[in-house]
Design a protein around this motif. Sequence first.
Motif, PDB file in Angstrom:
ATOM      1  N   GLN A   1      48.256  60.202   6.140  1.00 12.41           N
ATOM      2  CA  GLN A   1      48.971  59.229   6.964  1.00 12.41           C
ATOM      3  C   GLN A   1      48.137  57.969   7.171  1.00 12.41           C
ATOM      4  N   ALA A   2      46.844  58.115   7.405  1.00 10.58           N
ATOM      5  CA  ALA A   2      45.967  56.956   7.593  1.00 10.58           C
ATOM      6  C   ALA A   2      45.895  56.121   6.314  1.00 10.58           C
ATOM      7  N   TYR A   3      45.798  56.791   5.172  1.00  5.65           N
ATOM      8  CA  TYR A   3      45.766  56.082   3.885  1.00  5.65           C
ATOM      9  C   TYR A   3      47.054  55.294   3.675  1.00  5.65           C
ATOM     10  N   ARG A   4      48.186  55.948   3.898  1.00  4.04           N
ATOM     11  CA  ARG A   4      49.477  55.288   3.694  1.00  4.04           C
ATOM     12  C   ARG A   4      49.665  54.127   4.664  1.00  4.04           C
ATOM     13  N   ALA A   5      49.233  54.295   5.893  1.00  3.07           N
ATOM     14  CA  ALA A   5      49.378  53.227   6.884  1.00  3.07           C
ATOM     15  C   ALA A   5      48.542  52.000   6.506  1.00  3.07           C
ATOM     16  N   GLU A   6      47.392  52.235   5.915  1.00  4.89           N
ATOM     17  CA  GLU A   6      46.487  51.126   5.602  1.00  4.89           C
ATOM     18  C   GLU A   6      46.739  50.489   4.248  1.00  4.89           C
ATOM     19  N   TRP A   7      47.087  51.286   3.236  1.00  2.00           N
ATOM     20  CA  TRP A   7      47.110  50.791   1.873  1.00  2.00           C
ATOM     21  C   TRP A   7      48.493  50.721   1.229  1.00  2.00           C
ATOM     22  N   SER A   8      49.493  51.376   1.798  1.00  2.36           N
ATOM     23  CA  SER A   8      50.811  51.371   1.169  1.00  2.36           C
ATOM     24  C   SER A   8      51.634  50.173   1.648  1.00  2.36           C
ATOM     25  N   ALA A   9      52.428  49.661   0.745  1.00  7.77           N
ATOM     26  CA  ALA A   9      53.325  48.559   1.097  1.00  7.77           C
ATOM     27  C   ALA A   9      54.435  49.108   1.989  1.00  7.77           C
ATOM     28  N   PRO A  10      54.844  48.346   2.990  1.00  5.87           N
ATOM     29  CA  PRO A  10      55.939  48.820   3.853  1.00  5.87           C
ATOM     30  C   PRO A  10      57.220  48.980   3.068  1.00  5.87           C
ATOM     31  N   VAL A  11      57.971  50.003   3.401  1.00  8.82           N
ATOM     32  CA  VAL A  11      59.254  50.266   2.746  1.00  8.82           C
ATOM     33  C   VAL A  11      60.342  49.536   3.523  1.00  8.82           C
ATOM     34  N   GLU A  12      61.143  48.764   2.810  1.00 11.84           N
ATOM     35  CA  GLU A  12      62.226  48.028   3.487  1.00 11.84           C
ATOM     36  C   GLU A  12      63.555  48.629   3.197  1.00 11.84           C
TER      37      GLU A  12
END
Length: 114
Positions: A103-114
Motif C-alpha cells: 500500500q505504501a509503494y502504491r501510494a507513493e509511486w503509482s499514478a492515480p486511477v481516474e
Amino acid sequence: MPELSRLTMHKPGTAQWDLLRPTQVPEATVQMMLVQQVFSADQLHRCRGLARDFRTRFAETPGMDLARMWDARIDHRLNQPGPAALHIFSMILPASLMVTSIQAYRAEWSAPVE
C-alpha cells in the motif's frame, strides 16, 4: 543476500514481494520477506529516504531490527551509467508488513486511477 529473478526486473516502477525461507534469514524469529523495486539512479535518494521513514514508523514491529536495504545497478549492456541508469532497490522486512508495504509503494509511486 537473497535475490529474486532479475529477468522480470528491467522496467522502472517494477516491484515484487516474496517470502523468504527461514534459512535465508536464520537470525529471524518471524517470517521475513524480500521487496525489490526498480528505480533510476536519480530516484534512489528519495527511495532510500522513504524506506528509512517506513522502517522508523514500524520500528516496533517484531523482526524490524533485522530490516536491511541495498541497491544494485542492473547489469545489462543497454543500461548505461548515469542518472537514468536502472537499479534494483531491495529490502528485507518482516512479512507481517507485506500488505502495508504494498500500500505504501502504491501510494507513493503509482499514478492515480481516474
